[in-house]
Design an enzyme around this catalytic site. Structure first.
Site, PDB file in Angstrom:
ATOM      1  N   HIS A  43      -0.324   2.749   2.471  1.00 41.31           N
ATOM      2  CA  HIS A  43       0.915   2.446   1.747  1.00 41.31           C
ATOM      3  C   HIS A  43       0.708   2.362   0.240  1.00 41.31           C
ATOM      4  O   HIS A  43       1.664   2.473  -0.529  1.00 41.31           O
ATOM      5  CB  HIS A  43       1.568   1.169   2.284  1.00 41.31           C
ATOM      6  CG  HIS A  43       0.917  -0.106   1.873  1.00 41.31           C
ATOM      7  ND1 HIS A  43       0.068  -0.820   2.695  1.00 41.31           N
ATOM      8  CD2 HIS A  43       0.985  -0.817   0.718  1.00 41.31           C
ATOM      9  CE1 HIS A  43      -0.335  -1.916   2.070  1.00 41.31           C
ATOM     10  NE2 HIS A  43       0.190  -1.927   0.868  1.00 41.31           N
ATOM     11  N   ASP A  73      -2.643   2.233   8.590  1.00 46.04           N
ATOM     12  CA  ASP A  73      -2.486   1.926   7.160  1.00 46.04           C
ATOM     13  C   ASP A  73      -3.789   2.184   6.394  1.00 46.04           C
ATOM     14  O   ASP A  73      -4.214   1.386   5.563  1.00 46.04           O
ATOM     15  CB  ASP A  73      -2.030   0.477   6.960  1.00 46.04           C
ATOM     16  CG  ASP A  73      -1.404   0.261   5.578  1.00 46.04           C
ATOM     17  OD1 ASP A  73      -1.023   1.257   4.942  1.00 46.04           O
ATOM     18  OD2 ASP A  73      -1.325  -0.901   5.132  1.00 46.04           O
ATOM     19  N   GLY A 149      -1.035  -5.919  -4.903  1.00 47.59           N
ATOM     20  CA  GLY A 149      -2.110  -5.289  -5.673  1.00 47.59           C
ATOM     21  C   GLY A 149      -3.460  -5.471  -5.021  1.00 47.59           C
ATOM     22  O   GLY A 149      -4.395  -4.734  -5.291  1.00 47.59           O
ATOM     23  N   ASN A 150      -3.578  -6.497  -4.142  1.00 50.10           N
ATOM     24  CA  ASN A 150      -4.813  -6.679  -3.382  1.00 50.10           C
ATOM     25  C   ASN A 150      -4.940  -5.655  -2.257  1.00 50.10           C
ATOM     26  O   ASN A 150      -6.034  -5.446  -1.723  1.00 50.10           O
ATOM     27  CB  ASN A 150      -4.856  -8.061  -2.738  1.00 50.10           C
ATOM     28  CG  ASN A 150      -5.655  -9.064  -3.539  1.00 50.10           C
ATOM     29  OD1 ASN A 150      -5.099 -10.043  -4.011  1.00 50.10           O
ATOM     30  ND2 ASN A 150      -6.947  -8.824  -3.701  1.00 50.10           N
ATOM     31  N   SER A 151      -3.828  -5.034  -1.873  1.00 46.85           N
ATOM     32  CA  SER A 151      -3.845  -4.105  -0.750  1.00 46.85           C
ATOM     33  C   SER A 151      -4.889  -3.017  -0.969  1.00 46.85           C
ATOM     34  O   SER A 151      -4.909  -2.357  -2.008  1.00 46.85           O
ATOM     35  CB  SER A 151      -2.475  -3.457  -0.567  1.00 46.85           C
ATOM     36  OG  SER A 151      -1.555  -4.377  -0.043  1.00 46.85           O
ATOM     37  N   GLY A 204       1.224   4.474  24.251  1.00 47.05           N
ATOM     38  CA  GLY A 204       2.528   3.825  24.274  1.00 47.05           C
ATOM     39  C   GLY A 204       2.532   2.332  24.498  1.00 47.05           C
ATOM     40  O   GLY A 204       3.475   1.794  25.094  1.00 47.05           O
TER      41      GLY A 204
END
Length: 299
Positions: A43, A73, A149-151, A204
């Protein structure tokens, strides 16, 4: 403490700031290979477009996207070698983490470079919905203080290994931070480097790892001390069509023991889509075998 400062000294130089050239966002990442490969959150890359990476010595370099995997992610970038070996953080074994263990989060929150916060592992095996709308399983919960911002920054253990990648905080709360486990990252990165995407069969379900008491392990002939508890089932997915229900315990796929969702991902990655697999299910302490015809997961 000395442990935290030692971790920062070893891992800090490998943490980078990632910025969109148009000023449309920023985040963190960390170099995991000295030839310039970087892992970050998918992201952080947003809709794509030109990006730059800033090192701790203020060197700024253009970044190339090698591959992206929204379901976990995770994304991989590469920067050109600046004429020297780059510092790197080795990926550790998130499977060895214990609740209460010391961890250190390093990143660039709110644009402040190389910020550090220490905390402990609060829980393991969480599920978290990524910005793609999918559930990321086996997530690490910590009480480290992270902010926007740590992501993409590393969650580091006392040995200086990245055992996770900081991925989210819950707004309006304190002491709730989450990280993608390093074992998931290792699996995803290997495929992104090979093909640029993760081609996986789709089962699933969402699930979490559940410990099994020794008596039950022996009685049911389980090879591992944990198994996967089904938390949710896609109503239109192959698992539901085969009869798998929320609350079921999954302990093997095609004879391979299943102790976590990471095991499930690894097994499914080796299975061609649209092929049947045999799943050993425990429901109400009664084992059963169900055949599931997996589909190709959407890219």
């Amino acid at each position: 403490s000395k442990i935290v400062t030692d971790v920062v000294d070893s891992a800090g130089p490998a943490v980078v700031a990632i910025r969109h050239r148009d000023g449309g966002g920023q985040g963190s990442g960390f170099i995991f290979s000295s030839d310039g490969y970087i892992v970050t959150n998918d992201h952080v890359l947003g809709e794509g477009g030109p990006m730059t990476v800033s090192l701790t010595d203020d060197t700024t370099l253009p970044a190339e996207v090698i591959g992206r995997d929204p379901p976990t992610d995770t994304a991989v970038l590469r920067i050109p070698a600046p004429g020297r070996a780059l510092p790197a953080v080795p990926l550790g074994d998130s499977g060895s983490l214990r609740v209460g263990q010391l961890v250190v989060a390093i990143g660039n929150p709110l644009g402040y470079a190389s910020s550090v916060s220490a905390g402990v592992v609060s829980a393991l095996g969480r599920s978290l919905r990524s910005q793609s709308g999918r559930l990321v399983d086996n997530v690490i919960q910590t009480d480290t203080a992270i902010n926007p911002g740590n992501s993409g920054g590393p969650l580091v253990n006392s040995a200086g290994e990245a055992v996770g990648m900081n991925t989210a905080i819950i707004s309006g709360t304190q002491g709730l931070a989450f990280a993608v486990p390093s074992n998931t990252i290792t699996f995803v990165v290997a495929q992104l480097l090979r093909t640029g995407r993760v081609r996986r069969a789709y089962f699933g379900i969402s699930g979490s790892s559940r410990p099994v008491v020794r008596k039950m392990q022996v009685a049911l002939g389980l090879k591992l001390p944990t198994l996967v508890q089904v938390v949710g089932v896609d109503p239109d997915g192959p698992a539901r069509r085969a009869g798998i229900q929320p609350g079921d315990l999954l302990c093997a796929v095609d004879g391979q023991p299943l102790g976590s969702m990471d095991d499930m991902y690894r097994i499914l990655s080796a299975k061609p889509p649209n092929t049947p697999i045999q799943v050993r299910v425990i429901r109400g302490l009664q084992p059963m075998e169900l055949a599931v015809r997996v589909e190709e997961d959407a890219p």
